[in-house]
Scaffold this motif. Structure first.
Motif, PDB file in Angstrom:
ATOM      1  N   GLU A 163       2.523   2.740  -8.390  1.00  0.00           N
ATOM      2  CA  GLU A 163       2.808   3.924  -7.592  1.00  0.00           C
ATOM      3  C   GLU A 163       1.998   3.845  -6.302  1.00  0.00           C
ATOM      4  N   GLY A 202      -7.537   2.400  -4.891  1.00  0.00           N
ATOM      5  CA  GLY A 202      -6.720   1.713  -5.875  1.00  0.00           C
ATOM      6  C   GLY A 202      -7.259   1.914  -7.265  1.00  0.00           C
ATOM      7  N   THR A 203      -6.357   2.078  -8.197  1.00  0.00           N
ATOM      8  CA  THR A 203      -6.708   2.202  -9.601  1.00  0.00           C
ATOM      9  C   THR A 203      -5.842   1.235 -10.372  1.00  0.00           C
ATOM     10  N   ARG A 258      -3.233   5.132  -1.132  1.00  0.00           N
ATOM     11  CA  ARG A 258      -3.538   5.064  -2.561  1.00  0.00           C
ATOM     12  C   ARG A 258      -2.505   4.210  -3.278  1.00  0.00           C
ATOM     13  N   ARG A 286      -1.704   3.085  -7.466  1.00  0.00           N
ATOM     14  CA  ARG A 286      -2.041   3.154  -8.886  1.00  0.00           C
ATOM     15  C   ARG A 286      -1.266   2.043  -9.576  1.00  0.00           C
TER      16      ARG A 286
END
Length: 134
Positions: free
Chosen positions: A125, A107-108, A78, A80
């Motif tokens: 992050e 992913g954001t 992940r 961010r």
């Protein structure tokens, strides 16, 4: 380095702020590695005015922390990404793709109003799970 109080491996503090605030830049809990918000400060303390370069530097640092704690880039599951100007989204996403596209993590990317230092255009992050990489 393992914390003497809880035994969890973590990245040694890189600034006095970490000690003052009581946070850890990156921490391993079992097979999980959690990397806190990372900004693209170069080794000499400078900050590029280019959001893409800042993001590249973020990923360089994140992947170094993951490796130091026993993981590899393919273990990242992940990311961010926070940008202060949505116009920088493509440059930051491109850096993400180059650094982690092979691992295909979640992913954001969101735009926020500001970061602590006005020079910072992005903060990233990440989380990794050791042994899940390819």
């Amino acid at each position: 380095m393992a914390d003497p109080q809880d035994g969890r491996p973590r990245i040694a503090p890189l600034s006095p702020f970490e000690e003052e605030a009581g946070f850890t830049r990156a921490l391993r809990v079992g097979e999980r590695i959690i990397v806190s918000g990372t900004v693209g400060v170069e080794e000499d303390g400078s900050v590029s005015p280019d959001a893409g370069r800042q993001a590249e530097r973020c990923f360089e640092l994140i992947l170094a922390y993951v490796a130091e704690l026993g993981g590899q880039s393919g273990d990242v599951v992940r990311a961010r990404m926070f940008v202060t100007d949505i116009k920088d989204a493509d440059a930051v996403t491109s850096a993400f793709s180059r650094a982690l596209g092979h691992a295909r993590p979640t992913g954001t990317l969101v735009a926020i109003s500001a970061l602590y230092n006005p020079e910072w255009k992005c903060e990233i992050e990440a989380e990794a799970v050791i042994g899940t990489g390819q």
